[in-house]
Design an enzyme around this catalytic site. Sequence first.
Site, PDB file in Angstrom:
ATOM      1  N   LYS A 266       2.969 -30.542  13.564  1.00  0.00           N
ATOM      2  CA  LYS A 266       3.841 -31.619  13.237  1.00  0.00           C
ATOM      3  C   LYS A 266       3.927 -31.835  11.750  1.00  0.00           C
ATOM      4  CE  LYS A 266       4.495 -34.176  17.717  1.00  0.00           C
ATOM      5  NZ  LYS A 266       5.791 -33.704  18.133  1.00  0.00           N
ATOM      6  N   ARG A 340       4.187 -30.802  28.781  1.00  0.00           N
ATOM      7  CA  ARG A 340       4.678 -30.234  30.190  1.00  0.00           C
ATOM      8  C   ARG A 340       3.417 -29.479  30.621  1.00  0.00           C
ATOM      9  NH1 ARG A 340       9.734 -27.093  27.031  1.00  0.00           N
ATOM     10  NH2 ARG A 340       9.317 -29.186  26.104  1.00  0.00           N
TER      11      ARG A 340
HETATM   12  N1  BES Z   1       5.382 -35.896  22.336  1.00  0.00           N
HETATM   13  C1  BES Z   1       6.647 -34.981  21.802  1.00  0.00           C
HETATM   14  C2  BES Z   1       7.769 -35.719  22.126  1.00  0.00           C
HETATM   15  C3  BES Z   1       8.220 -36.810  21.344  1.00  0.00           C
HETATM   16  C4  BES Z   1       8.923 -36.838  20.275  1.00  0.00           C
HETATM   17  C5  BES Z   1       8.030 -38.189  21.804  1.00  0.00           C
HETATM   18  C6  BES Z   1       9.297 -37.957  19.428  1.00  0.00           C
HETATM   19  C7  BES Z   1       8.213 -39.583  20.998  1.00  0.00           C
HETATM   20  C8  BES Z   1       8.993 -39.034  20.006  1.00  0.00           C
HETATM   21  C9  BES Z   1       6.459 -33.501  22.487  1.00  0.00           C
HETATM   22  O1  BES Z   1       5.209 -33.182  22.821  1.00  0.00           O
HETATM   23  C10 BES Z   1       6.901 -32.811  21.646  1.00  0.00           C
HETATM   24  O2  BES Z   1       6.379 -32.440  20.693  1.00  0.00           O
HETATM   25  N2  BES Z   1       8.034 -31.977  22.010  1.00  0.00           N
HETATM   26  C11 BES Z   1       8.532 -31.086  21.166  1.00  0.00           C
HETATM   27  C12 BES Z   1       9.104 -29.919  22.141  1.00  0.00           C
HETATM   28  C13 BES Z   1       9.485 -28.818  21.369  1.00  0.00           C
HETATM   29  C14 BES Z   1       8.217 -28.101  20.612  1.00  0.00           C
HETATM   30  C15 BES Z   1      10.093 -27.865  22.349  1.00  0.00           C
HETATM   31  C16 BES Z   1      10.075 -31.575  20.552  1.00  0.00           C
HETATM   32  O3  BES Z   1      10.540 -32.691  21.236  1.00  0.00           O
HETATM   33  O4  BES Z   1      10.236 -31.538  19.450  1.00  0.00           O
HETATM   34 MN    MN Z   2       4.016 -32.255  21.193  1.00  0.00          MN
END
Ligand code: BES
Ligand code: MN
Length: 488
Positions: A266, A340
Amino acid sequence: MQISFAALELPTSGAIAFLVEKDKPLAGLAAEADSKTSGALSKAIATSRFSGGAGQTLDVVAPSGLDADRVLFVGVGEAGKLTQQEWLETGAAVCASLLGSGSAEATIVADASGADALALAEGALLRSYRFDKYRTKEPESKKPTLKVVKIAGAASDAASAFASRKAVIDGVFFTRDLVSEPANILYPASFAERIRELTDLGVEVEVLGEAEMTKLGMGALLGVGQGSERESQLAIMVWNGGAEGEAPISFVGKGVTFDTGGISLKPGEGMEQMKWDMGGAGTVVGLMKALAGRKAKVNVVAIVGLVENMPSGNAQRPGDVVTSMSGQTIEILNTDAEGRLVLADALWYCQDRFKPKFMVDLATLTGAIIITLGHEHAGIFTDDDTLAKQLEAAGGTTGDKVWRLPLHKNYDKLIDCPIADMKNIGGRAAGSITAAQFLRRFTNDVPWCHIDIAGTVWSEKDLPLSEKGGTGYGVRLLDRFVADNYEG
Ligand code: BES
Ligand code: MN
Ligand code: ZN
């Protein structure tokens, strides 16, 4: 902070909070207090912009004639028309205004019957929470002073009726504690230790480590934790408050104690927020504390997958293929779509071992749900209209709102993959839905609902019922959902 209930009379110390209706003269004990002060209170109102509108407050130093520190007027609009949510928020507004006022005690002069008085108390208590254990240098002058909120004018059985609400609030506070902890303190094994505290309430707790999960074939969950120095854990909680032998209901939570994204790293900005990526697990654990604390007459199983998603020389790579406990294979196209993967094995294990009536999972699963619903509603995804209706109703009564989003086979197709049985991302379109479709493939057709709480676990601003920080969203929602539909 403590809550107590008292008879309807003017208090002789501390702060006094009067509820005032819009554009109405002071009535009842407020009018009595006004005459004791020769009209100083009504004069204070007349010279301010306070009109009794819902949400307004006016804090006045107690004029001579009144044995009190201060008087707080709280506007309630039309009192006869307050919803339970508004009673909660009124109690919370008193607490928020007086928490650091200097007064140690506040009495809300309510003359509110039954549920309304309990809601006032519940709101005040919910709003008193503060996560300040790591602040060692906070000046005394900034610390909260309020220790007791009394509700004057509640029914004589209010204190005993409040006990079960207090148990639920203890669950909410446990969830807020967990989501607020930094990830160097709360990691899978230390989280599991916190969960073991629930045994004191009669919850059976079992924790599986990596060796056991390897035997079970949980390649999806284990792949996520593989890059971390911290051992992954699966914690299982069982509360048997219902009929012996009756199939349990079940809750499953995403417990990513820190989500760096892994090799699909990230961006640095805002990454600290990912300490609360265990919010689904935190909510499920707080819910179990609530249910056990109020001795709910229901059999419940709760399962949380606890992992840390880190990049390292041993981390999972984009392109890796893992085999889940269900036997289905998954191509990992983005290591940041990890929640997931954790839930896939936790859900499969839950239905396989416990044969529950249904599974409800909670997860901070997608950023996309924040784009869709902001920070107001959590997204729910289910094929089961009954579960959806029950959750929507519980959302209405508790204020933990939910909004149903669709599942459909055409979304499901978006995660088909030529290399394995599925891929772990579906592309930019409908990101929260393809994530839910992914989970659905691990439910083995057991009735199921997914709740995406990425937008509601944490708040960057003060809310009516909580300070900036962990909200405890979902504990009161699911407690109500259980109480209204699945108890004795
Ligand atoms: N934990 C994150 C989702 C999230 C984002 C929670 C912001 C709270 C605040 C999750 O694991 C994630 O990174 N999801 C990705 C999925 C994508 C790579 C398909 C996302 O939402 O960007
Ligand atoms: Mn994630
Ligand atoms: Zn995540």
